[in-house]
Motif scaffolding. Structure first.
Motif, PDB file in Angstrom:
ATOM      1  N   PRO B 347      11.285 -15.296   0.399  1.00  0.00           N
ATOM      2  CA  PRO B 347      10.679 -15.081  -0.866  1.00  0.00           C
ATOM      3  C   PRO B 347       9.631 -14.037  -0.845  1.00  0.00           C
ATOM      4  O   PRO B 347       9.339 -13.195  -1.722  1.00  0.00           O
ATOM      5  CB  PRO B 347       9.867 -16.441  -1.186  1.00  0.00           C
ATOM      6  CG  PRO B 347       9.861 -17.323  -0.161  1.00  0.00           C
ATOM      7  CD  PRO B 347      11.060 -16.645   0.950  1.00  0.00           C
ATOM      8  N   PRO B 355       3.248 -24.025  -3.221  1.00  0.00           N
ATOM      9  CA  PRO B 355       2.184 -23.166  -3.783  1.00  0.00           C
ATOM     10  C   PRO B 355       0.958 -23.127  -3.009  1.00  0.00           C
ATOM     11  O   PRO B 355       0.458 -24.123  -2.700  1.00  0.00           O
ATOM     12  CB  PRO B 355       2.009 -23.873  -5.234  1.00  0.00           C
ATOM     13  CG  PRO B 355       3.150 -24.457  -5.470  1.00  0.00           C
ATOM     14  CD  PRO B 355       3.780 -25.071  -4.139  1.00  0.00           C
ATOM     15  N   GLY B 356       0.225 -22.014  -3.022  1.00  0.00           N
ATOM     16  CA  GLY B 356      -0.873 -21.813  -2.176  1.00  0.00           C
ATOM     17  C   GLY B 356      -0.958 -21.595  -0.639  1.00  0.00           C
ATOM     18  O   GLY B 356      -1.718 -21.309   0.050  1.00  0.00           O
ATOM     19  N   ASN B 357       0.313 -21.683  -0.115  1.00  0.00           N
ATOM     20  CA  ASN B 357       0.795 -21.670   1.182  1.00  0.00           C
ATOM     21  C   ASN B 357       0.850 -20.187   1.637  1.00  0.00           C
ATOM     22  O   ASN B 357       0.685 -19.863   2.648  1.00  0.00           O
ATOM     23  CB  ASN B 357       1.938 -22.348   1.503  1.00  0.00           C
ATOM     24  CG  ASN B 357       1.986 -23.008   3.063  1.00  0.00           C
ATOM     25  OD1 ASN B 357       1.000 -23.322   3.484  1.00  0.00           O
ATOM     26  ND2 ASN B 357       3.165 -22.868   3.584  1.00  0.00           N
ATOM     27  N   CYS B 358       1.398 -19.561   0.688  1.00  0.00           N
ATOM     28  CA  CYS B 358       1.534 -18.025   0.922  1.00  0.00           C
ATOM     29  C   CYS B 358       0.480 -17.070   1.290  1.00  0.00           C
ATOM     30  O   CYS B 358      -0.665 -17.395   0.146  1.00  0.00           O
ATOM     31  CB  CYS B 358       2.565 -17.512  -0.075  1.00  0.00           C
ATOM     32  SG  CYS B 358       2.711 -15.699  -0.151  1.00  0.00           S
ATOM     33  N   GLU B 359       0.393 -16.505   2.112  1.00  0.00           N
ATOM     34  CA  GLU B 359      -0.655 -15.678   2.529  1.00  0.00           C
ATOM     35  C   GLU B 359      -0.751 -14.220   1.960  1.00  0.00           C
ATOM     36  O   GLU B 359      -1.611 -13.610   2.135  1.00  0.00           O
ATOM     37  CB  GLU B 359      -0.848 -15.496   4.062  1.00  0.00           C
ATOM     38  CG  GLU B 359      -1.056 -16.985   4.782  1.00  0.00           C
ATOM     39  CD  GLU B 359      -2.494 -17.328   5.003  1.00  0.00           C
ATOM     40  OE1 GLU B 359      -3.356 -16.483   4.781  1.00  0.00           O
ATOM     41  OE2 GLU B 359      -2.819 -18.318   4.979  1.00  0.00           O
ATOM     42  N   CYS B 360       0.494 -13.591   1.490  1.00  0.00           N
ATOM     43  CA  CYS B 360       0.634 -12.405   0.985  1.00  0.00           C
ATOM     44  C   CYS B 360       0.114 -12.116  -0.234  1.00  0.00           C
ATOM     45  O   CYS B 360       0.077 -13.137  -1.268  1.00  0.00           O
ATOM     46  CB  CYS B 360       2.392 -12.096   0.867  1.00  0.00           C
ATOM     47  SG  CYS B 360       3.068 -13.087   2.028  1.00  0.00           S
ATOM     48  N   ASP B 361      -0.633 -11.063  -0.374  1.00  0.00           N
ATOM     49  CA  ASP B 361      -1.015 -10.678  -1.783  1.00  0.00           C
ATOM     50  C   ASP B 361       0.132 -10.321  -2.627  1.00  0.00           C
ATOM     51  O   ASP B 361       0.970 -10.009  -2.168  1.00  0.00           O
ATOM     52  CB  ASP B 361      -2.392  -9.745  -1.656  1.00  0.00           C
ATOM     53  CG  ASP B 361      -2.095  -8.455  -1.287  1.00  0.00           C
ATOM     54  OD1 ASP B 361      -0.871  -8.058  -1.339  1.00  0.00           O
ATOM     55  OD2 ASP B 361      -2.752  -7.754  -0.497  1.00  0.00           O
ATOM     56  N   GLU B 362      -0.237 -10.216  -3.764  1.00  0.00           N
ATOM     57  CA  GLU B 362       0.853  -9.900  -4.824  1.00  0.00           C
ATOM     58  C   GLU B 362       1.397  -8.487  -4.420  1.00  0.00           C
ATOM     59  O   GLU B 362       2.609  -8.468  -4.749  1.00  0.00           O
ATOM     60  CB  GLU B 362       0.284  -9.874  -6.112  1.00  0.00           C
ATOM     61  CG  GLU B 362       1.076 -10.237  -7.121  1.00  0.00           C
ATOM     62  CD  GLU B 362       0.441 -10.905  -8.411  1.00  0.00           C
ATOM     63  OE1 GLU B 362       0.865 -10.393  -9.640  1.00  0.00           O
ATOM     64  OE2 GLU B 362      -0.397 -11.632  -8.327  1.00  0.00           O
ATOM     65  N   ALA B 363       0.532  -7.524  -4.008  1.00  0.00           N
ATOM     66  CA  ALA B 363       1.572  -6.108  -3.911  1.00  0.00           C
ATOM     67  C   ALA B 363       2.223  -6.156  -2.729  1.00  0.00           C
ATOM     68  O   ALA B 363       3.355  -5.618  -2.642  1.00  0.00           O
ATOM     69  CB  ALA B 363       0.081  -5.314  -3.609  1.00  0.00           C
ATOM     70  N   ARG B 365       3.928  -8.865  -1.828  1.00  0.00           N
ATOM     71  CA  ARG B 365       5.145  -9.586  -2.041  1.00  0.00           C
ATOM     72  C   ARG B 365       6.138  -8.643  -3.233  1.00  0.00           C
ATOM     73  O   ARG B 365       7.283  -8.401  -3.008  1.00  0.00           O
ATOM     74  CB  ARG B 365       4.698 -10.790  -3.153  1.00  0.00           C
ATOM     75  CG  ARG B 365       4.614 -11.977  -2.502  1.00  0.00           C
ATOM     76  CD  ARG B 365       4.007 -12.944  -3.738  1.00  0.00           C
ATOM     77  NE  ARG B 365       5.195 -13.564  -4.486  1.00  0.00           N
ATOM     78  CZ  ARG B 365       5.889 -14.694  -4.379  1.00  0.00           C
ATOM     79  NH1 ARG B 365       5.287 -15.508  -3.378  1.00  0.00           N
ATOM     80  NH2 ARG B 365       6.946 -14.865  -5.135  1.00  0.00           N
ATOM     81  N   ARG B 494      12.866 -17.156 -10.147  1.00  0.00           N
ATOM     82  CA  ARG B 494      12.161 -15.819 -10.561  1.00  0.00           C
ATOM     83  C   ARG B 494      11.935 -14.676  -9.559  1.00  0.00           C
ATOM     84  O   ARG B 494      11.061 -15.350  -8.871  1.00  0.00           O
ATOM     85  CB  ARG B 494      10.993 -16.154 -11.523  1.00  0.00           C
ATOM     86  CG  ARG B 494      11.515 -16.870 -12.884  1.00  0.00           C
ATOM     87  CD  ARG B 494      10.555 -17.292 -13.482  1.00  0.00           C
ATOM     88  NE  ARG B 494      11.222 -18.754 -14.278  1.00  0.00           N
ATOM     89  CZ  ARG B 494      10.441 -19.464 -14.412  1.00  0.00           C
ATOM     90  NH1 ARG B 494       9.219 -19.801 -14.083  1.00  0.00           N
ATOM     91  NH2 ARG B 494      11.067 -20.560 -15.352  1.00  0.00           N
TER      92      ARG B 494
END
Lengths: 375, 504
Positions: B347, B355-363, B365, B494
């Protein structure tokens, strides 16, 4: 050239990349803005602390070069075109809150109503990469505080910052959004906040330390955070990672004796690791806007205003079963089905209805609750 | 003396008949091959000469000219070796010229006089036509028999073949098929524990012909799931099986014992694969690519985002039409490529998690997802989140349903859909959606709410309706109900960013 007001020179100086907050502070403390500009151009002798700074040939060369490339007239015209006010430290319009700060911004650019700084102010900050629960908490806090007439300060970043301000704007109460940004007031960052940026400038106040046209740079964000902390009466951290930028805001607040509060998060939620650590270190917990209003010593009868105007349809009994499973921790579709002992399809139907009603949110196949219905 | 021998060459996945004319005349000893041979073809002079001498036969000390007719068409590969050798022997009277009538020769010769199999025997045998008995190396017997049955004659060495032609020895027996046991059992769905949503997605993909994107962190079992999809598909029907067999033969992929590809193939090219290896082409003969090898089966692309964008975009046309048309300056070929696309991706760069586990910022992603080109992403009806099964899941569910059980449901649903609308649900055109996949009021309300909340795009709407129709077929429902739509929505994670978050 002589027709330019002194603020024009101060504004141009604030835009020089080599002009740190400390240097600019020293320069404007010892010289009138026009003279300060001459110093930067290298055509006048520096006074006070600036003598030391300009004695270093490399620094001097950088400042002189950058000043020669810049034009106070142009900077001033951009400010005028934007409608931004330029406030120089020590002037009558300069916010008194910042004048007393240990590291005040020497020049401040403002769009909107400066009078709002006279009102009650709470900062809501947090991670850019928040969970749905965190975003909902920020939104409802912003909404609740705005209803109570408290202005909400934030950094207009993605995630928590943006959600808090959207909450304020949707409340339509007396509380207004106050934004402090790290780029020039005409350089919208992040770009998807264009509309929010506009609404905050129109309905509240937008502040920056740098003149229009300056693009956001990583080192400016921590500096921006200190202004947020300096302007707030209380700083609320909604969700922050272990080494998140919002913890810097919290530290700046502690340095200034501004109380720091935090919204508790699930211990397994890594997005809330930093804010939970604040709670362990003694920050007061925030469960709803009422807790913040109490800390502000305000009448907190407003606190339940958002609950009273709850527009969401309460979950049905069937949906409640599924809701209660997701409430404790985020779950996947299979996880819910297994815990509830239901068929996948039944769970899908119930979660679909809960999501439409707004009680549950899904991202990457994980479901989490947003807000809690009356029991 | 002149001899004309029938043979064939391979082009794309089709065989093309070739007549090898050999002329032996007086003059300075020489050996010429004309008629647009490629490098491998021209080298056959040296192989044929060595093989003839090794077999105790005579190399004529004359001027030998070999013409490959029709001479305007390029020929490639070593499959003409045998025909050239036999032509030479017939023209020099070492083989009785009448004995080669009605025979077609295919195969490569070794320096020691042995005969070797070549790729594409099946389509080449087909190109010889029904009036011609193909003679092939023993190694290619199975492939040739798949097309020409008992008419096939085999030989192990050039000597054996010459003796048989001269009626000095009987024709060698074809090798016994039963001894070759290379049926690899397909992996069973019962091995997968938990993963209820992903299992449903596999079932739906198989029943409706929907392309499937598995989205999940590393180690969540995406590959394991994808490998089990071919087992859920019905065996290939006669026409598709023949097409698939031709493609496999042309690519030199080993054919199953029956000589016919009946089990839906599973192809999983690595993400470093080149455009040519994936869609086909290259060389003078335009080799079939992975998408053609997956014809009738499943093409699995792991780490979809790591594939070169140009490679992925090259697949869009065949995905749409079920056939790949390759055109080169000298030639063009079309090859079948109707496959079920299954792809897997993380993903986000860090792999995600709760949720909350991902370290990537939105950009970050967004950058990651942007690598999956939008038009390709739109081809996936199913975009299913796959999670690492947790301990409860592993303990609670034990083994799930077996492939046989699910495959039976899939077959029934496919039948229902063919009876009702004459096509698989994945192919329902948007304009006919209301006629062919009507919704009940509750289902309509659910979809309306999703669209209004900006969680579903216009394209996503049609995809969800198709998947819901398949789900209804699997359950035997006449109308598409709320339960089907709700489930279809869960099978579409999504990925597209809108102003209000991610939309399907």
């Amino acid at each position: 050239m002589s027709a330019l007001p002194p603020e024009a020179y101060a504004a141009a100086l604030a835009g020089l990349p080599a002009m740190t907050v400390h240097r600019l502070g020293a320069l404007l403390r010892h010289h009138q803005p026009e003279l300060a500009w001459q110093v930067a151009l290298g055509s006048a002798a520096p006074q006070g602390l600036m003598r030391k700074v300009m004695a270093d040939p490399a620094t001097r060369a950088a400042i002189v070069r950058q000043a020669n490339a810049a034009s106070p007239e142009q900077t001033w015209r951009r400010c005028e075109a934007l409608g931004s006010e330029v406030l120089v430290s020590g002037s009558a319009r300069y916010p008194s809150l910042l004048a007393a700060d240990p590291l005040p911004p020497p020049v401040l650019f403002a769009l909107g109503s400066l009078d709002l700084l006279e009102g009650r102010r709470v900062a809501i900050v947090g991670t850019r990469n928040a969970t749905a629960a965190g975003r909902e908490a920020a939104r409802s806090l912003g909404e609740g505080l705005a209803h109570a007439g408290v202005h909400v300060l934030s950094g207009l970043a993605r995630g928590i910052d943006g959600c808090a301000h959207r909450g304020v704007l949707s409340a339509g109460g007396a509380g207004r959004p106050l934004g402090v940004v790290a780029s020039g007031l005409d350089v919208v960052y992040p770009r998807e906040h264009r509309d929010l940026w506009r609404s905050v400038a129109d309905g509240g106040l937008l502040l920056s330390e740098v003149p229009p046209g300056v693009t956001p740079q990583p080192f400016r964000f921590p500096l921006r955070n200190r202004i947020v902390a300096a302007l707030a009466e209380v700083v609320v951290v909604v969700e922050s990672r272990e080494r998140g930028g919002s913890l810097l805001t919290a530290n700046e607040a502690l340095d200034r004796n501004v109380p720091v509060m935090a919204v508790p998060g699930n211990p397994t939620n890594r997005a809330a690791a930093g804010s939970n650590a604040l709670l362990r270190d003694g920050a007061a917990p925030v469960l709803d806007a009422g807790d913040v209003l109490v800390a502000l010593q305000l009448d907190h009868r407003w606190a339940n205003a958002s609950a009273a105007t709850e527009r969401r349809r309460p979950p049905s009994r069937d949906e409640r079963v599924v809701y209660d499973i997701v409430r404790h921790e985020p779950r996947t579709l299979e996880g819910v089905a297994l815990a509830a002992g239901l068929e996948l399809v039944d769970v899908a139907v119930r979660l679909g209805r809960l999501e439409i009603a707004g009680w549950v949110s899904q991202a990457d196949g994980w479901f989490e609750v947003v807000g809690s219905p009356a029991p | 003396m002149l001899a004309a021998i029938r043979s064939a060459t391979l082009f794309g996945v089709e065989g093309r008949p070739v007549t090898v004319e050999v002329h032996v005349a007086t003059g300075l000893p020489s050996f010429q091959i004309v008629g647009l041979p490629d490098e491998a073809c021209r080298e056959s002079r040296d192989r044929v000469r060595a093989a003839v001498l090794s077999s105790g036969l005579v190399w004529p000390a004359s001027r030998v000219t070999v013409n490959l007719a029709p001479s305007s068409q390029r020929k490639g590969g070593s499959g003409l070796d045998l025909a050239i050798a036999i032509g030479l022997l017939a023209a020099s009277q070492q083989v009785h010229p009448d004995s080669v009538d009605g025979l077609g020769f295919l195969g490569e010769v070794g320096l020691d006089g042995s005969l070797r199999g070549v790729a594409g025997v099946a389509p080449m045998v087909a190109a010889l036509g029904s009036g011609v008995r193909p003679v092939v190396p023993s190694a290619s017997a199975r492939e040739a028999q798949g097309v020409a049955g008992d008419a096939v004659r085999v030989a192990g060495t050039l000597r054996q073949l010459v003796d048989a032609l001269n009626a000095e020895a009987p024709w060698p027996e074809p090798p016994d098929n039963d001894l070759v046991d290379d049926i690899v059992p397909l992996p069973d769905l019962a091995d997968v524990s938990g993963q209820a949503a992903a299992r449903t997605a596999l079932e739906v993909a198989a029943a409706g012909g929907h392309h499937l994107l598995l989205v999940g962190p590393p180690g969540s079992g995406k590959t394991m799931l994808a490998q089990r999809l071919p087992g859920l598909l019905p065996p290939l029907d006669a026409a598709i099986a023949l097409e698939a067999t031709m493609v496999h033969s042309a690519a030199g992929v080993r054919l199953p014992p029956g000589g016919l590809v009946r089990v839906p193939p599973f192809r999983a090219p690595h993400h470093s694969s080149s455009m040519v290896s994936l869609v086909g082409g290259g060389g003078t003969t335009l080799r079939p690519g992975e998408i053609s090898l997956a014809h009738g089966g499943v093409l699995f692309l792991d780490e979809l985002g790591e594939f070169a964008p140009v490679v992925l975009d090259g697949m869009r046309q065949p995905l749409e039409e079920g056939v790949i048309r390759l055109a080169r300056a000298r030639a063009s070929a079309s090859m079948p490529a109707r496959f079920l696309l299954v792809a897997a991706t993380n993903p986000c760069p860090c792999g995600g998690g709760p949720p909350g586990n991902c370290e990537c910022d939105e950009a970050a992603r967004l950058r990651y997802l942007r690598r999956l080109s939008g038009p390709l992403l739109d081809r996936f009806d199913l975009r299913v989140p796959v999670h690492r099964p947790d301990v409860d899941d592993l303990l609670a569910s034990g083994g799930g349903e077996s492939t046989a059980l699910v495959a039976a449901r899939v077959a029934a649903a496919r039948q229902r859909s063919m009876d009702r609308i004459g096509m698989l649900t994945a192919h329902i055109p948007p304009a006919q959606m209301d006629a062919l996949a009507p919704l009940d009021p509750d289902a309509r309300a659910l979809l309306r709410a999703e669209l209004e909340a900006d969680r579903l795009t216009g394209r996503g709407y049609h995809r969800v309706r198709r998947v819901a129709r398949t789900l209804a077929d699997l359950r035997g429902d006449e109308l598409v109900g709320e339960a089907n739509v709700a489930m279809a929505l869960q099978l579409r994670v999504r990925l597209r960013v809108t102003s209000r978050g991610f939309a399907a």
